[in-house]
Design a protein around this motif. Structure first.
Motif, PDB file in Angstrom:
ATOM      1  N   LEU A  66      -9.315  -7.057  -8.050  1.00  0.00           N
ATOM      2  CA  LEU A  66      -8.966  -6.673  -6.677  1.00  0.00           C
ATOM      3  C   LEU A  66      -8.692  -5.176  -6.625  1.00  0.00           C
ATOM      4  O   LEU A  66      -8.462  -4.546  -7.660  1.00  0.00           O
ATOM      5  CB  LEU A  66      -7.739  -7.467  -6.222  1.00  0.00           C
ATOM      6  CG  LEU A  66      -7.955  -8.988  -6.168  1.00  0.00           C
ATOM      7  CD1 LEU A  66      -6.633  -9.731  -6.117  1.00  0.00           C
ATOM      8  CD2 LEU A  66      -8.827  -9.356  -4.962  1.00  0.00           C
ATOM      9  N   ASP A  67      -8.710  -4.627  -5.432  1.00  0.00           N
ATOM     10  CA  ASP A  67      -8.493  -3.187  -5.275  1.00  0.00           C
ATOM     11  C   ASP A  67      -6.989  -2.889  -5.299  1.00  0.00           C
ATOM     12  O   ASP A  67      -6.326  -2.867  -4.258  1.00  0.00           O
ATOM     13  CB  ASP A  67      -9.130  -2.724  -3.953  1.00  0.00           C
ATOM     14  CG  ASP A  67      -9.082  -1.209  -3.816  1.00  0.00           C
ATOM     15  OD1 ASP A  67      -8.311  -0.560  -4.553  1.00  0.00           O
ATOM     16  OD2 ASP A  67      -9.811  -0.681  -2.955  1.00  0.00           O
ATOM     17  N   TRP A  68      -6.477  -2.651  -6.506  1.00  0.00           N
ATOM     18  CA  TRP A  68      -5.023  -2.468  -6.632  1.00  0.00           C
ATOM     19  C   TRP A  68      -4.553  -1.110  -6.130  1.00  0.00           C
ATOM     20  O   TRP A  68      -3.398  -0.957  -5.774  1.00  0.00           O
ATOM     21  CB  TRP A  68      -4.553  -2.745  -8.068  1.00  0.00           C
ATOM     22  CG  TRP A  68      -4.714  -4.206  -8.364  1.00  0.00           C
ATOM     23  CD1 TRP A  68      -5.617  -4.775  -9.221  1.00  0.00           C
ATOM     24  CD2 TRP A  68      -4.009  -5.310  -7.747  1.00  0.00           C
ATOM     25  NE1 TRP A  68      -5.507  -6.156  -9.176  1.00  0.00           N
ATOM     26  CE2 TRP A  68      -4.528  -6.504  -8.291  1.00  0.00           C
ATOM     27  CE3 TRP A  68      -2.999  -5.391  -6.791  1.00  0.00           C
ATOM     28  CZ2 TRP A  68      -4.065  -7.764  -7.913  1.00  0.00           C
ATOM     29  CZ3 TRP A  68      -2.525  -6.637  -6.417  1.00  0.00           C
ATOM     30  CH2 TRP A  68      -3.057  -7.811  -6.971  1.00  0.00           C
ATOM     31  N   ASP A  69      -5.442  -0.130  -6.100  1.00  0.00           N
ATOM     32  CA  ASP A  69      -5.047   1.175  -5.526  1.00  0.00           C
ATOM     33  C   ASP A  69      -4.745   0.991  -4.045  1.00  0.00           C
ATOM     34  O   ASP A  69      -3.771   1.527  -3.518  1.00  0.00           O
ATOM     35  CB  ASP A  69      -6.173   2.210  -5.675  1.00  0.00           C
ATOM     36  CG  ASP A  69      -6.318   2.644  -7.122  1.00  0.00           C
ATOM     37  OD1 ASP A  69      -5.354   2.439  -7.892  1.00  0.00           O
ATOM     38  OD2 ASP A  69      -7.397   3.156  -7.481  1.00  0.00           O
ATOM     39  N   GLU A  70      -5.615   0.190  -3.411  1.00  0.00           N
ATOM     40  CA  GLU A  70      -5.402  -0.079  -1.992  1.00  0.00           C
ATOM     41  C   GLU A  70      -4.052  -0.778  -1.809  1.00  0.00           C
ATOM     42  O   GLU A  70      -3.237  -0.389  -0.972  1.00  0.00           O
ATOM     43  CB  GLU A  70      -6.532  -0.965  -1.454  1.00  0.00           C
ATOM     44  CG  GLU A  70      -6.292  -1.418  -0.025  1.00  0.00           C
ATOM     45  CD  GLU A  70      -7.424  -2.309   0.519  1.00  0.00           C
ATOM     46  OE1 GLU A  70      -8.598  -2.005   0.283  1.00  0.00           O
ATOM     47  OE2 GLU A  70      -7.094  -3.320   1.181  1.00  0.00           O
ATOM     48  N   PHE A  71      -3.785  -1.788  -2.629  1.00  0.00           N
ATOM     49  CA  PHE A  71      -2.527  -2.551  -2.523  1.00  0.00           C
ATOM     50  C   PHE A  71      -1.307  -1.629  -2.655  1.00  0.00           C
ATOM     51  O   PHE A  71      -0.401  -1.655  -1.816  1.00  0.00           O
ATOM     52  CB  PHE A  71      -2.494  -3.637  -3.605  1.00  0.00           C
ATOM     53  CG  PHE A  71      -1.166  -4.337  -3.731  1.00  0.00           C
ATOM     54  CD1 PHE A  71      -0.797  -5.333  -2.839  1.00  0.00           C
ATOM     55  CD2 PHE A  71      -0.273  -4.002  -4.743  1.00  0.00           C
ATOM     56  CE1 PHE A  71       0.430  -5.987  -2.950  1.00  0.00           C
ATOM     57  CE2 PHE A  71       0.953  -4.645  -4.868  1.00  0.00           C
ATOM     58  CZ  PHE A  71       1.306  -5.635  -3.967  1.00  0.00           C
ATOM     59  N   PHE A  72      -1.304  -0.816  -3.709  1.00  0.00           N
ATOM     60  CA  PHE A  72      -0.124   0.042  -3.908  1.00  0.00           C
ATOM     61  C   PHE A  72       0.010   1.066  -2.778  1.00  0.00           C
ATOM     62  O   PHE A  72       1.111   1.439  -2.402  1.00  0.00           O
ATOM     63  CB  PHE A  72      -0.139   0.686  -5.304  1.00  0.00           C
ATOM     64  CG  PHE A  72       0.176  -0.316  -6.398  1.00  0.00           C
ATOM     65  CD1 PHE A  72       1.438  -0.901  -6.476  1.00  0.00           C
ATOM     66  CD2 PHE A  72      -0.781  -0.689  -7.338  1.00  0.00           C
ATOM     67  CE1 PHE A  72       1.749  -1.848  -7.464  1.00  0.00           C
ATOM     68  CE2 PHE A  72      -0.488  -1.636  -8.334  1.00  0.00           C
ATOM     69  CZ  PHE A  72       0.780  -2.213  -8.388  1.00  0.00           C
ATOM     70  N   GLY A  73      -1.142   1.493  -2.238  1.00  0.00           N
ATOM     71  CA  GLY A  73      -1.106   2.379  -1.075  1.00  0.00           C
ATOM     72  C   GLY A  73      -0.448   1.696   0.115  1.00  0.00           C
ATOM     73  O   GLY A  73       0.428   2.259   0.783  1.00  0.00           O
ATOM     74  N   VAL A  74      -0.835   0.445   0.344  1.00  0.00           N
ATOM     75  CA  VAL A  74      -0.298  -0.293   1.500  1.00  0.00           C
ATOM     76  C   VAL A  74       1.210  -0.501   1.341  1.00  0.00           C
ATOM     77  O   VAL A  74       1.977  -0.296   2.290  1.00  0.00           O
ATOM     78  CB  VAL A  74      -1.029  -1.656   1.683  1.00  0.00           C
ATOM     79  CG1 VAL A  74      -0.319  -2.513   2.717  1.00  0.00           C
ATOM     80  CG2 VAL A  74      -2.479  -1.443   2.085  1.00  0.00           C
ATOM     81  N   LYS A 128       3.251   1.287  -0.180  1.00  0.00           N
ATOM     82  CA  LYS A 128       3.966   2.578  -0.041  1.00  0.00           C
ATOM     83  C   LYS A 128       3.965   3.045   1.409  1.00  0.00           C
ATOM     84  O   LYS A 128       4.481   4.117   1.723  1.00  0.00           O
ATOM     85  CB  LYS A 128       3.307   3.630  -0.934  1.00  0.00           C
ATOM     86  CG  LYS A 128       3.734   3.500  -2.383  1.00  0.00           C
ATOM     87  CD  LYS A 128       3.367   4.764  -3.170  1.00  0.00           C
ATOM     88  CE  LYS A 128       3.388   4.523  -4.659  1.00  0.00           C
ATOM     89  NZ  LYS A 128       2.033   4.310  -5.238  1.00  0.00           N
ATOM     90  N   GLY A 129       3.308   2.302   2.295  1.00  0.00           N
ATOM     91  CA  GLY A 129       3.362   2.669   3.719  1.00  0.00           C
ATOM     92  C   GLY A 129       2.073   3.258   4.243  1.00  0.00           C
ATOM     93  O   GLY A 129       2.024   3.732   5.374  1.00  0.00           O
ATOM     94  N   HIS A 130       1.002   3.233   3.432  1.00  0.00           N
ATOM     95  CA  HIS A 130      -0.228   3.900   3.871  1.00  0.00           C
ATOM     96  C   HIS A 130      -1.338   2.938   4.276  1.00  0.00           C
ATOM     97  O   HIS A 130      -2.512   3.282   4.213  1.00  0.00           O
ATOM     98  CB  HIS A 130      -0.736   4.849   2.775  1.00  0.00           C
ATOM     99  CG  HIS A 130       0.327   5.772   2.262  1.00  0.00           C
ATOM    100  ND1 HIS A 130       1.081   6.555   3.100  1.00  0.00           N
ATOM    101  CD2 HIS A 130       0.798   6.000   1.008  1.00  0.00           C
ATOM    102  CE1 HIS A 130       1.961   7.238   2.383  1.00  0.00           C
ATOM    103  NE2 HIS A 130       1.820   6.903   1.112  1.00  0.00           N
ATOM    104  N   GLY A 131      -0.990   1.719   4.650  1.00  0.00           N
ATOM    105  CA  GLY A 131      -2.016   0.781   5.112  1.00  0.00           C
ATOM    106  C   GLY A 131      -2.455   1.130   6.516  1.00  0.00           C
ATOM    107  O   GLY A 131      -1.847   1.990   7.166  1.00  0.00           O
ATOM    108  N   PRO A 132      -3.500   0.455   7.002  1.00  0.00           N
ATOM    109  CA  PRO A 132      -4.024   0.798   8.322  1.00  0.00           C
ATOM    110  C   PRO A 132      -3.011   0.626   9.463  1.00  0.00           C
ATOM    111  O   PRO A 132      -3.098   1.340  10.456  1.00  0.00           O
ATOM    112  CB  PRO A 132      -5.220  -0.137   8.509  1.00  0.00           C
ATOM    113  CG  PRO A 132      -5.269  -1.032   7.328  1.00  0.00           C
ATOM    114  CD  PRO A 132      -4.321  -0.544   6.301  1.00  0.00           C
ATOM    115  N   CYS A 133      -2.065  -0.306   9.350  1.00  0.00           N
ATOM    116  CA  CYS A 133      -1.157  -0.549  10.490  1.00  0.00           C
ATOM    117  C   CYS A 133       0.321  -0.369  10.165  1.00  0.00           C
ATOM    118  O   CYS A 133       1.168  -0.734  10.999  1.00  0.00           O
ATOM    119  CB  CYS A 133      -1.352  -1.956  11.039  1.00  0.00           C
ATOM    120  SG  CYS A 133      -2.994  -2.303  11.626  1.00  0.00           S
TER     121      CYS A 133
END
Ligand code: 3HC
Length: 311
Positions: free
Chosen positions: A261-269, A271-276
């Motif tokens: 899975l895209d774990w960079d995306e997960f950790f970004g989300v 940390k507050g950087h998800g799309p919403c």
């Protein structure tokens, strides 16, 4: 003595007995529970937003009534969980404060937009499905009020999952355009739903201790695997494809293999950087502020009732 208290606590855990609010417990155990339970409560409350967004646009009165009941259930789950968490001595206001200031987390999944009606299906089937897989073992959590609150929550979640399944089934057996809508929703929610179980075990700092304390009964990866094994045949029955070319039955393991899975995306989300993220949090803050007069009125009403009872 402190030693005896610790021994008694350890013995209760070892015997699979429950820890209750008035029992002595190690401070770290209490802190872990407040963290997990309050984050769980926040997830239920923030989780109302992606679906609340579709209530006015549901395609029929029946679907509108069902979705409204579902979103209302999530509010109820949040309230049971805040009450259960309060038994550990942290007031609700403090938990709200932690959420609104961005210090407490809530589930990564709710930081994705709900773009079409089919998303109501994908959320019900995949998101509530993942929530059930994660939460059924929590019914046996060592902390009594948490485990007990999970029993009812899980029952309600199974209705939610079935209503999601039914939305997707209807779309997938409708026009080609409707089927495409269902497939698109599954494509977008599959990865984020698998990430709801948390980071891989070798990057999960809390799992081991929580499992030793029997708060968690299985690791993040174990539950994720259980979920994948469950949804593969369900996707087939729906006539939809799961968007992972590496999905394959592994005879030796007796489980489905699945792709990284895209774990960079997960950790970004998280940390507050998800799309919403910003939109979800701001909406919650606004709702809290707009509800000030309701809290005030309720407190005043309670005060009056108490005064009247004392007379
Ligand atoms: N989203 C956001 N944060 C996550 C996360 C996710 N999907 N998965 C893990 N994290 C966070 C953890 O909270 C932790 O951060 P913290 O130390 O600041 O609290 C960090 O990432 C490291 O993860 P760990 O695996 O070490 O953390 P845990 O042992 O707490 O495991 C968990 C994470 C599996 C989510 C566990 O806390 C859990 O089972 N919680 C209860 C279930 C829950 O919260 N569910 C919410 C999902 S949605 C829902 O219930 C609504 C439904 O109605 C749809």
């Amino acid at each position: 003595t402190a030693e005896q208290l610790q021994e008694r606590f350890d013995a209760l855990i070892a015997a699979d007995q429950r820890i209750e609010p008035t029992d002595w417990m190690p401070e770290d155990y209490r802190r872990t529970l407040v963290r997990q339970m309050s984050q769980h409560a926040h997830s239920e409350i923030i989780g109302m937003q992606p679906e609340g967004n579709w209530i006015t646009r549901a395609p029929s009165l029946k679907r509108k009534a069902i979705l409204m009941a579902k979103v209302q259930d999530e509010a109820g789950h949040g309230l049971y969980l805040y009450s259960a968490a309060e038994t550990l001595g942290t007031p609700r206001d403090e938990m709200f404060e932690q959420l609104m200031s961005g210090r407490a987390k809530y589930s990564s999944i709710f930081n994705y937009p709900a773009r079409s009606w089919a998303d109501m299906g994908a959320i019900g089937w995949l998101v509530d499905g993942a929530a059930i897989c994660n939460q059924v073992p929590l019914c046996r959590a060592s902390y009594g009020p948490y485990g007990r609150s999970m029993v009812r929550i899980c029952k309600e979640e199974s209705f939610h999952q079935r209503q999601g399944w039914e939305i997707l089934y209807t779309l997938s057996h409708g026009t080609p355009k409707q089927k495409q809508m269902a497939q698109d929703a599954v494509n977008r929610f599959y990865g984020p739903a698998l990430q709801m179980f948390g980071p891989p075990d070798d990057q999960s700092p809390n799992s081991q201790q929580s499992m030793d304390w029997k708060i968690k009964r299985f690791s993040n990866d174990e539950l994720r695997q259980r979920f994948v094994d469950m949804i593969v045949p369900q996707a087939e029955a729906l006539g939809l494809t799961l968007p992972d070319p590496d999905l394959a039955w592994n005879e030796e393991r007796g489980h489905y293999d699945y792709g990284e899975l895209d774990w960079d995306e997960f950790f970004g989300v998280i940390k507050g950087h998800g799309p919403c993220n910003q939109q979800r949090l701001q909406h919650r803050i606004d709702a809290h502020e707009n509800g000030e007069w309701v809290r005030e009125a309720a407190a005043e009403y309670a005060r009056k009732m108490q005064e009247r009872a004392a007379r």
